[in-house]
Design an enzyme around this catalytic site. Structure first.
Site, PDB file in Angstrom:
ATOM      1  N   ASP A  70      43.084  29.723  42.803  1.00  0.00           N
ATOM      2  CA  ASP A  70      42.357  30.293  42.411  1.00  0.00           C
ATOM      3  C   ASP A  70      43.436  32.022  42.164  1.00  0.00           C
ATOM      4  OD1 ASP A  70      40.545  32.787  41.321  1.00  0.00           O
ATOM      5  OD2 ASP A  70      38.712  32.244  42.937  1.00  0.00           O
ATOM      6  N   HIS A  71      44.251  32.221  41.309  1.00  0.00           N
ATOM      7  CA  HIS A  71      45.147  33.194  40.928  1.00  0.00           C
ATOM      8  C   HIS A  71      44.950  34.270  41.524  1.00  0.00           C
ATOM      9  CE1 HIS A  71      43.454  33.690  37.041  1.00  0.00           C
ATOM     10  NE2 HIS A  71      44.131  35.302  36.570  1.00  0.00           N
TER      11      HIS A  71
ATOM     12  N   HIS B 123      36.575  33.528  40.589  1.00  0.00           N
ATOM     13  CA  HIS B 123      36.772  34.542  40.709  1.00  0.00           C
ATOM     14  C   HIS B 123      35.815  35.514  41.827  1.00  0.00           C
ATOM     15  CE1 HIS B 123      40.347  32.866  38.648  1.00  0.00           C
ATOM     16  NE2 HIS B 123      39.918  33.266  37.876  1.00  0.00           N
TER      17      HIS B 123
END
Length: 515
Positions: free
Chosen positions: A206-207, A269
């Site tokens: 999950d950047h 996110h």
């Protein structure tokens, strides 16, 4: 050689070793195999991040990069592609000596995912790199491919003995989102992956969790006594978490249509940001302790009783943005004119625990909104008594602490202050902290941090499968409700979403922030 445990205590700085904060965290002998290496993610993020890590001196001299894709390329062709990506997208200056050292370890394996011959070639390539480059049998497999190909790739890795590391070495799998499209598919996907790799070998990207400002949430809360005593239902009125984009879907119609904003952003996110904002202080900052506290929050999340009043979905229509006329979603290339996919989603959630009982968390995300911004706004309650006349404070709002994740990373505090002059007039002012002004070194790009953590075996910033599945349990009832009731509400491109989203907060006597 830096041990895999290095950095697990974590201080928020991806360039520091946990044992000595003055030293950089350097990966030991290792290599990275990228499946889907011809895609945009690889070209714009992964390959430049590898170069930037090398340029910062954080990769070993023998680090190796292997590309796997359906292209008729030689090793030199692949190196040329990486070179072009680095020149265009790398964040650090190009240095020929760094490039030459990195390029010596680049290999390319042509083939499709069900091609046994290609995976035999991949195995031979890895064995040759072990001997020539000293990678020590340590390889991470980055699945930069659509989820439908995950089972094929991991089964091929198992079939050809690539998932099993030689004694004293490691193998790891890196999986890009989306992690399924609902709870059932996520569970099936996890079962397939864990049938080949142990949970400790799987790194789900999950950047957003690699962004410096997201990590700073923990530092802000737990390293400063001025905030944590107020971080509860006694002082906080509500929390808003926003991820707004000013762009449309671009060329992602094939992926985006049928998925939508809620599945694409809220499930991963925004629920992760909620968990970090609301969690209790962990016993340490290793992966197990962080996951434990995040899961406690996610398990305590409660959906509103009336999903019709407290969830909203929208779809952008044609409008003006940045001085240009832009198409509506249904006019985008590759989109069905009957599509009910949401390009905007807003939901209200509550957390049933002692700290947050009765405090609403409002999450929203959307495309073609007023501007690009991601932020967490903790809005505090009004003072229970004010000695000032209403005319003195008519412009005064609620105190707020706003964590800006992007694009202008930093923290803003809003509070009331007296206006200079002889009268007692109170007005809102802001106190601002900006990363770019306070620190001389720039923040590493999120994928730099995450790739380095994979090579180090540091799982602090990677969601575990329990978090993924619980997030789907939260979102699935909302998606099912939307599927049964009507279609998304239209909103004009360049605005801040559908009217129903404003009405959702107005029912609670609140309004959305205008970032």
């Amino acid at each position: 050689m830096t041990s895999p445990a290095a950095g697990q205590a974590g201080d928020g700085n991806p360039l520091r070793d946990a044992q000595d904060r003055r030293l950089p965290r350097i990966a030991g002998p290792s290599g990275l195999v990228i499946f889907g290496v011809t895609g945009d993610l690889s070209r714009k993020k992964l390959m430049p991040a590898v170069y930037d890590l090398a340029n910062r001196g954080l990769l070993p001299p023998g680090f190796s990069l292997v590309g796997f894709a359906r292209r008729d390329w030689q090793h030199e062709d692949f190196a040329d592609v990486v070179h072009e990506a680095v020149k265009e997208h790398a964040r650090t200056p190009f240095r020929e000596e760094v490039w030459q050292q990195l390029a010596q370890g680049m290999r390319f394996v042509p083939g499709v995912f069900d091609d046994d011959t290609a995976f035999d070639t991949l195995k031979t390539t890895i064995e040759e790199l072990d001997k020539a480059r000293g990678t020590g049998g340590n390889f991470a497999y980055y699945l930069s491919v659509p989820p439908k190909f995950f089972p094929t790739v991991v089964q091929q890795l198992k079939k050809h003995g690539l998932s099993d590391a030689p004694e004293g070495s490691w193998r790891r799998a890196v999986v890009e989102k989306p992690f399924g499209h609902d709870l059932t598919s996520a569970q099936e996907l996890n079962e397939v992956i864990h049938g080949v790799f142990r949970a400790s070998q799987v790194f789900r990207i999950d950047h957003y969790l690699g962004k410096e400002t997201v990590q700073n949430i923990l530092a802000l809360r737990f390293a400063n006594t001025m905030f944590e005593p107020l971080w509860n239902r006694s002082y906080v009125d509500h929390v808003q978490i926003t991820m707004a984009e000013d762009i449309g879907i671009g060329g992602r119609a094939g992926y985006y249509d049928g998925i939508g904003s809620a599945r694409d952003v809220i499930q991963n996110h925004l629920l992760q940001l909620l968990a970090l904002t609301a969690m209790e202080e962990p016993s340490s900052f290793d992966a197990k302790a962080l996951v434990t506290e995040k899961l406690k929050v996610l398990n305590a999340v409660r959906l509103p009783a009336d999903l019709g009043k407290h969830t909203v979905r929208g779809q952008y229509t044609a409008g003006w943005q940045g001085g240009q006329k832009v198409l509506g979603y249904l006019e985008e290339e590759g989109i069905s004119p009957k599509s009910k996919t949401d390009t905007y989603a807003a939901i209200k959630l509550e957390i049933d625990n002692r700290r947050w009982a009765g405090v609403p968390f409002y999450l929203r995300t959307g495309k073609r909104l007023g501007r690009r911004v991601t932020e967490i706004a903790v809005v505090f309650q009004r003072a229970p008594y004010s000695p000032f006349d209403t005319t003195d404070t008519q412009e005064l709002g609620q105190n707020a602490l706003v964590i800006r994740v992007q694009p202008d990373e930093g923290v803003t505090i809003r509070f009331g202050s007296k206006v200079p002059g002889t009268s007692m007039e109170i007005r809102d002012v802001t106190m601002d902290f900006a990363y770019g002004e306070s620190f001389t070194e720039s923040s590493p790009e999120a994928y730099e941090r995450l790739i380095l953590d994979v090579l180090l075996g540091d799982a602090n910033l990677f969601p575990r499968h329990q978090e993924v599945e619980r997030s789907w349990e939260i979102l699935d009832p909302i998606e099912e409700h939307w599927e049964r009731h009507g279609k998304p509400e239209p909103y004009t491109a360049g605005t801040w979403g559908p009217k129903a989203a404003d009405e959702m907060l107005a029912r609670d006597g609140r309004s959305w922030r205008r970032p």
